[in-house]
Design a protein around this motif. Structure first.
Motif, PDB file in Angstrom:
ATOM      1  N   THR A 401     -14.382  48.588  14.536  1.00 30.54           N
ATOM      2  CA  THR A 401     -13.702  47.500  14.976  1.00 30.54           C
ATOM      3  C   THR A 401     -13.724  47.443  16.842  1.00 30.54           C
ATOM      4  N   TYR A 402     -13.562  48.357  16.936  1.00 27.00           N
ATOM      5  CA  TYR A 402     -13.942  48.617  18.527  1.00 27.00           C
ATOM      6  C   TYR A 402     -14.895  48.127  18.901  1.00 27.00           C
ATOM      7  N   TRP A 404     -17.612  46.589  17.135  1.00 27.92           N
ATOM      8  CA  TRP A 404     -17.892  45.084  17.276  1.00 27.92           C
ATOM      9  C   TRP A 404     -16.864  44.020  17.688  1.00 27.92           C
ATOM     10  N   GLY A 405     -15.508  44.491  18.028  1.00 30.72           N
ATOM     11  CA  GLY A 405     -14.581  43.550  18.608  1.00 30.72           C
ATOM     12  C   GLY A 405     -14.616  43.640  20.064  1.00 30.72           C
ATOM     13  N   GLN A 409     -19.180  41.985  21.079  1.00 31.93           N
ATOM     14  CA  GLN A 409     -18.908  40.446  21.549  1.00 31.93           C
ATOM     15  C   GLN A 409     -19.593  40.340  23.039  1.00 31.93           C
ATOM     16  N   CYS A 432      -7.914  47.401  25.495  1.00 34.24           N
ATOM     17  CA  CYS A 432      -8.663  48.031  24.393  1.00 34.24           C
ATOM     18  C   CYS A 432      -8.973  49.447  24.544  1.00 34.24           C
ATOM     19  N   LEU A 470     -15.583  40.059  10.858  1.00 30.49           N
ATOM     20  CA  LEU A 470     -15.731  40.536  12.297  1.00 30.49           C
ATOM     21  C   LEU A 470     -17.135  40.611  12.685  1.00 30.49           C
ATOM     22  N   ARG A 486     -11.795  34.975  22.155  1.00 27.34           N
ATOM     23  CA  ARG A 486     -12.593  35.789  21.189  1.00 27.34           C
ATOM     24  C   ARG A 486     -12.228  37.313  21.649  1.00 27.34           C
ATOM     25  N   SER A 490      -9.457  39.966  19.625  1.00 29.29           N
ATOM     26  CA  SER A 490      -9.952  40.972  19.245  1.00 29.29           C
ATOM     27  C   SER A 490      -9.103  42.167  19.687  1.00 29.29           C
ATOM     28  N   GLN A 493      -6.529  42.101  17.348  1.00 30.66           N
ATOM     29  CA  GLN A 493      -6.645  42.706  16.108  1.00 30.66           C
ATOM     30  C   GLN A 493      -6.516  44.121  16.218  1.00 30.66           C
ATOM     31  N   ALA A 530      -7.672  37.717  15.517  1.00 30.16           N
ATOM     32  CA  ALA A 530      -8.972  37.119  15.208  1.00 30.16           C
ATOM     33  C   ALA A 530      -9.090  36.596  13.794  1.00 30.16           C
TER      34      ALA A 530
END
Length: 543
Positions: A401-402, A404-405, A409, A432, A470, A486, A490, A493, A530
């Protein structure tokens, strides 16, 4: 014997993956640029037994197939990867009775298993077709870096006993761990991640799908092709990789924390086989009758390292393993090649436009090192929890998740060099990063008290709608406002996922503190979640 002095726009020392892809990227950006690649090895290089680093993930895959326009080769000559897959199979032969992590189907964005020999031979030919002067069997000798903005770099290289002297405006070190510029400039920098790796190639396919004849277990995946995944056989302090190659060979590696599995217990093929017999007996069974098909064997001691500086306003740079290297877990090597090559190409563009470079090169170096520090946190002191069937599935979800997010991105949406836009979301990106550091610490603490129950269950990433969305979102085409939205989504999320991780762990273990993580979640900036993210139940169902 010396030949006539020749001058070039860019000289790249090293014609492996990093150097050749940079040469192609430069030629795609500037038709008239004069690029020379000096490669020590003689081409064509052998397939399968060439180099380690066969698995790519989404940033590297996108760089190869889209940024460099190599999609026909990636689809036709390499293997599409069936994602990452993990089995908690230590000491077990019944692979269908252990916890498995992996997607039951292909997700939207492809990645590849890459035979480095096939790929690098193709890249050399492709570079030559685009006008790159690719010279193999070339040994670089003395390097003299330019002392001012008007001077050129000079280096000596030899081929077949003939010494050549060339000058160039840009000098790029892509020669791997030899790190010629790193040594010359004293840029080597150790990090806190102490790990070793051994690997070899077997001239046959290892079809993990055949390790069980249970039709229900096989039917969990569509297609029934787990062998196309990067398969991880995991235990406390180590993981074993199984990577198929288009040549028909299979790559096998052991990566281990020496505090739990010392290198001298696995640093020959015979020792590795003895180790498999104890820790991964089903793989031992598979390999025992194929010893005669061994193609190579190698190891790296303490393979992870940093670099004080990789980009310079003095028109030199390092890319690939000539600069820094993290860990093969999650296969970030080609990602960092993609990012460093993109930064170098942009610096060359600014130089050709007559712009000052020093401030921009310094900022690129800071951002690149920030990505390095964020990714290094996924590995440092984390190997002991790799054998935890309760915590590792959660860590894998968080790490993806980190990745892709945030990082993906930025790269997929072509904002890597947009300093103004990245500056506008700097607070979110820093939050993040801090959240990632805190979650990694919390996961370690959780694993210290977890019951490590190894249930016969598959944690299916594709069955999590928010997770699949995602991944798909990387294919969007975002304008500046949509990109900023986005990043903020993220951030929200990641906060929601971190909160659920905290609740899951402390619900089972009330004594877990999570003070740093709680503090970060309390100050999290408000933002919409997200698209596709549920309000709850982001984690796999508890077993």
């Amino acid at each position: 014997m010396n030949t006539l002095l020749r001058r070039h726009d860019v000289v790249i020392m090293g014609g492996g993956l990093a150097g050749l892809t940079l040469a192609l990227q430069l030629k795609r950006r500037f038709d008239d640029i004069d690029v020379v690649v000096l490669e020590r090895r003689t081409h064509p290089v052998p397939h399968a037994t060439h180099k380690v680093g066969e698995s790519s993930v989404e940033i590297g895959a996108h760089y190869f197939d889209t940024v460099l326009g190599l999609k026909p080769h990636m689809h036709g000559a390499q293997l599409r990867k069936f994602g990452f897959r993990f089995f908690f199979s230590e000491g077990r032969r019944d692979i269908d009775q252990v916890t498995e992590i992996g997607a039951s189907r292909y997700l939207s964005v492809p990645s590849y298993q890459i035979d480095r020999g096939i790929f690098e031979n193709y890249l050399a030919e492709e570079a030559a077709r685009h006008g790159v002067n690719f010279i193999d069997s070339a040994l670089v000798g003395q390097i003299e870096l330019a002392t001012d903005a008007r001077a050129l770099h000079r280096l000596r290289w030899s081929q077949d006993g003939v010494t050549h002297v060339i000058e160039s405006r840009w000098l790029i070190d892509a020669c791997g761990r030899a790190g010629m510029l790193k040594r010359k400039l004293g840029l080597a920098q150790p990090n806190a991640h102490d790990c070793n790796a051994v690997w070899f190639r077997i001239g046959d396919r290892i079809t993990i799908d055949d390790w069980s004849d249970d039709p229900a277990w096989r039917a969990r995946c569509n297609p029934q092709a787990r062998w196309l995944s990067t398969n991880h056989l995991v235990g406390a302090g180590y993981w074993v990789w199984l990577i198929p190659l288009a040549s028909g060979s299979h790559s096998v590696g052991i990566v281990a924390d020496p505090r739990l599995h010392p290198l001298d217990t696995i640093d020959t093929f015979d020792k590795a086989m003895q180790w498999f017999q104890t820790y991964q007996p089903r793989l031992y069974d598979e390999l025992d009758g194929k010893r005669h098909l061994l193609q190579d064997f190698a190891f790296f001691r303490n393979f992870s390292y940093g670099c004080k500086q990789v980009f310079s306003g003095q028109r030199w740079a390092l890319t690939g393993e000539a600069g820094l290297f993290l860990d093969p877990f999650y296969s970030p090597g080609s990602d960092f090649i993609a990012m460093s090559n993109t930064y170098i190409t942009d610096l060359v563009a600014h130089d050709r436009a007559g712009h000052a470079l020093e401030a921009r090169a310094q900022l690129y170096d800071q951002i690149y090192h920030s990505f390095y520090e964020s990714t290094l946190a996924l590995y440092t002191d984390q190997y002991p929890l790799f054998g935890d069937p309760v915590v590792l599935p959660v860590k894998v979800l968080w790490d993806y998740t980190y990745y892709w997010g945030v990082l993906s991105q930025i790269f997929f949406h072509r904002r890597l060099t947009d300093l103004a836009l990245l500056g506008s979301v700097r607070d979110e990106l820093q939050h993040c990063q801090h959240l990632n550091f805190a979650v990694q610490d919390f996961l370690r603490a959780w694993s210290g008290v977890s019951d490590k129950r190894n249930a016969a269950v598959m944690h299916d990433q594709a069955a999590l709608p928010w997770f699949a969305e995602l991944n798909r979102s990387l294919n969007d085409d975002l304008d500046d406002d949509a990109f900023k939205a986005r990043v903020r989504a993220s951030t929200a999320q990641l906060g929601a996922l971190a909160r659920e991780i905290l609740e899951r762990a402390t619900g089972d273990h009330p004594d877990l503190e999570g003070t740093a993580l709680r503090a970060l979640l309390a100050e999290e900036p408000a933002a919409p979640r997200a698209a596709g993210a549920a309000a709850e139940d982001m984690l796999f169902a508890a077993v």
